[in-house]
Design a protein around this motif. Sequence first.
Motif, short mmCIF file in Angstrom:
data_model
loop_
_atom_site.label_atom_id
_atom_site.label_comp_id
_atom_site.label_asym_id
_atom_site.label_seq_id
_atom_site.Cartn_x
_atom_site.Cartn_y
_atom_site.Cartn_z
N MET A 65 12.71 -3.52 -2.00
CA MET A 65 11.50 -3.32 -1.20
C MET A 65 10.26 -3.22 -2.07
O MET A 65 9.21 -3.81 -1.77
CB MET A 65 11.66 -2.07 -0.32
CG MET A 65 12.61 -2.27 0.84
SD MET A 65 12.61 -0.94 2.07
CE MET A 65 13.52 0.34 1.20
N ASN A 66 10.33 -2.50 -3.17
CA ASN A 66 9.18 -2.39 -4.08
C ASN A 66 8.79 -3.76 -4.63
O ASN A 66 7.61 -4.10 -4.73
CB ASN A 66 9.50 -1.44 -5.23
CG ASN A 66 9.46 0.02 -4.81
OD1 ASN A 66 8.75 0.38 -3.87
ND2 ASN A 66 10.22 0.85 -5.48
N SER A 67 9.79 -4.54 -5.00
CA SER A 67 9.53 -5.88 -5.54
C SER A 67 8.88 -6.77 -4.49
O SER A 67 7.92 -7.49 -4.78
CB SER A 67 10.84 -6.50 -6.03
OG SER A 67 10.65 -7.83 -6.45
N LYS A 105 10.06 1.34 3.71
CA LYS A 105 10.20 2.05 2.44
C LYS A 105 9.81 3.53 2.62
O LYS A 105 10.53 4.43 2.14
CB LYS A 105 9.32 1.40 1.37
CG LYS A 105 9.27 2.19 0.07
CD LYS A 105 8.19 1.69 -0.86
CE LYS A 105 7.97 2.65 -2.03
NZ LYS A 105 6.87 2.20 -2.92
N GLN A 106 8.70 3.78 3.30
CA GLN A 106 8.27 5.16 3.49
C GLN A 106 9.26 5.94 4.35
O GLN A 106 9.56 7.11 4.08
CB GLN A 106 6.87 5.18 4.12
CG GLN A 106 5.78 4.66 3.22
CD GLN A 106 5.73 5.38 1.87
OE1 GLN A 106 5.80 6.62 1.79
NE2 GLN A 106 5.65 4.60 0.79
N ILE A 157 7.13 -5.81 -1.83
CA ILE A 157 5.77 -5.32 -1.54
C ILE A 157 4.79 -5.79 -2.60
O ILE A 157 3.65 -6.16 -2.30
CB ILE A 157 5.78 -3.78 -1.42
CG1 ILE A 157 6.54 -3.36 -0.15
CG2 ILE A 157 4.36 -3.21 -1.42
CD1 ILE A 157 6.88 -1.88 -0.10
N ARG A 158 5.23 -5.81 -3.86
CA ARG A 158 4.34 -6.28 -4.95
C ARG A 158 4.09 -7.78 -4.86
O ARG A 158 2.97 -8.23 -5.06
CB ARG A 158 4.96 -5.94 -6.31
CG ARG A 158 4.91 -4.48 -6.70
CD ARG A 158 5.24 -4.30 -8.18
NE ARG A 158 6.56 -4.82 -8.52
CZ ARG A 158 7.67 -4.10 -8.48
NH1 ARG A 158 7.62 -2.82 -8.11
NH2 ARG A 158 8.83 -4.63 -8.81
N LEU A 183 15.48 0.36 -2.49
CA LEU A 183 14.11 0.68 -2.89
C LEU A 183 13.59 -0.32 -3.92
O LEU A 183 12.42 -0.71 -3.90
CB LEU A 183 14.03 2.11 -3.43
CG LEU A 183 14.15 3.21 -2.36
CD1 LEU A 183 14.19 4.58 -3.01
CD2 LEU A 183 12.98 3.13 -1.37
N LYS A 184 14.47 -0.77 -4.83
CA LYS A 184 14.04 -1.76 -5.82
C LYS A 184 13.62 -3.07 -5.16
O LYS A 184 12.59 -3.66 -5.51
CB LYS A 184 15.16 -2.01 -6.83
CG LYS A 184 15.27 -0.96 -7.92
CD LYS A 184 16.29 -1.39 -8.97
CE LYS A 184 16.33 -0.40 -10.13
NZ LYS A 184 17.30 -0.83 -11.17
N GLN A 237 4.93 -7.85 5.13
CA GLN A 237 4.76 -6.89 4.03
C GLN A 237 4.55 -5.47 4.54
O GLN A 237 5.13 -4.51 4.02
CB GLN A 237 3.58 -7.32 3.16
CG GLN A 237 3.44 -6.56 1.85
CD GLN A 237 2.29 -7.08 1.02
OE1 GLN A 237 1.28 -7.56 1.54
NE2 GLN A 237 2.43 -7.01 -0.29
N ARG A 248 6.75 -2.09 3.90
CA ARG A 248 6.11 -0.89 3.33
C ARG A 248 6.43 0.33 4.20
O ARG A 248 6.73 1.41 3.70
CB ARG A 248 4.60 -1.11 3.22
CG ARG A 248 3.88 0.04 2.50
CD ARG A 248 2.40 -0.24 2.33
NE ARG A 248 2.15 -1.21 1.26
CZ ARG A 248 1.70 -2.43 1.44
NH1 ARG A 248 1.45 -2.87 2.67
NH2 ARG A 248 1.50 -3.23 0.42
#
Length: 545
Positions: free
Chosen positions: A45-47, A84-85, A49-50, A42-43, A77, A81
């Motif tokens: 993927m979040n990074s 991640k969901q 996506i940002r 998750l870290k 991207q 996303r």
Amino acid sequence: MNGKKVYLKPNVVLEPLVMNWYAWPHLISPATLAMNIVGRHLKIMNSYIRSPEIHRKATLDPKMRGGPFMDYKESRQQEIRQLKQETIVQQSRQIELAEAIVELDEMIRRNAKGASMESLYEKVPDLLKGYVELVYDLNNNASFRLFESLLYNSEFYNKSFQSIALWTTCNDERPFCLSVARLEEPGVLQLNIPFEHEGVDALSRMKKEAAPLEEIAALLNVPAEKRPLFNSLFTEEQPPAYNRYSGDKARMRYFGHACILIETSEISILVDPVISYYGYDYSVDRFTDADLPDHIDFVLITHNHQDHILFETLLPLRHRIGTIIVPKTTSGALQDPDLKKMFNAIGFKNVVEIDDMEKLEFGEVAVRGIPFTGEHSDLNIRTKSCYHVAVEKFTFLLMADSRIVEPRLYGHVHDLIGDVDVLFLGMECDGAPLSWLYGPLLTEELSRDKDQSRRLSGSDCKKGMALVDIFRPAEVYVYAMGQEPWIEFISSIKYTPESNPIIQSDKLIAECTAQGRVAERLFGEKELLYSYRNRQVSKLQHYEK
């Protein structure tokens, strides 16, 4: 082709995935999987996506190799996303398990001060009640141990997360696998089957044994729309047969990194099978799976790192392996998952544990577990073992990545096993910091200076020579350096002549040579023949296929 028996092409990759991430040992045990979902997947993927452009630039920078960066362009991207969901929804219970582990650790630190912890069981998060035991060490440092067997038999071990991606390769180029989720790609077929599925063995057998295409397609439940891609993975061309070694010597073959095959006419032992598994044209000479025995009597696993336990080669070899020998642990510690339970969970049936100095005998061959120190960032980890392999009286000592932090330990070992004939020593002495591999398991952030001081390092020249001086081998081979091109996607290592591990190993080789010993840093492939009955050595310096 549909009505005929066919073979699996030699360059088909069988890539094991867990929720679209490359499968390595910490993604099997339920607790370490949970922590990696939150602390790694998750870290990352979040990074991404940002800032997908930052990730793309980082993957092009050699200094950032092996970092937490996805090797995808900005156009992917939306797919990340979506993944991640899906992760948040489908792995929600695993995410809750990770949160409960962090909560448990914080509760223990706040409340366990040396008095009885029996009353604290009421404060254990509900999700973990019945899965943990609260414990002190002899200095009243409080912690917990997991009942891993129960977790494997709970909702937290979900085989539906596992899948296999099939695709063909023509070179060694691959992105660092622990940081990149597998997305939909042309030419890649994903099969939603668990690792224990019988179809994995049936498919793997087809590299050497022809079988009907329709039968394997049905067994793997390949969708009709994917059949053209699936069919393209097979050929009617028969592969060369393996000629089993039948000589009167002990044959050692180096398959790259830490993988050593020791054979006699009666028995075969394969250590840490991370190999170049695929048949294609390559610039670096190597042995491949075609050079392995059709039946491998014993596989020895030294420790629980992804460059020593590679499911991508172990799963296709499963049907050829008689017994896997793994280091024994009963710690229940989060950072120390049980390898026997892990291998059993993914379909390996005959798994035997070995303890320090325990000896297992198989006809003319004896295998003894040897203490393995260091290389684990000072964490309390028991699932690690070096190996002393004796073919009658001729002996090999395989030290993997052990860092010789206290030479007197091996002095005591020498008192029991004596000198050895051949020593294999890992000298990747500039290993990554603790957080690179174990960061997701930490429940408190470690300061940078402490993190950098606790590294996944093997021995340097001084420490390696201490081992040489103790065991007085006739031959010394530096291995487990991660230099081979087919290892880079899992190790992220690329040396130059100025790299410290190269400098240190060059120095050790020079010192050993000055002492009259045979010494070499292994790379690519090597074969040696040892007359173990009269202990004369016959060397074949380069094996021509």
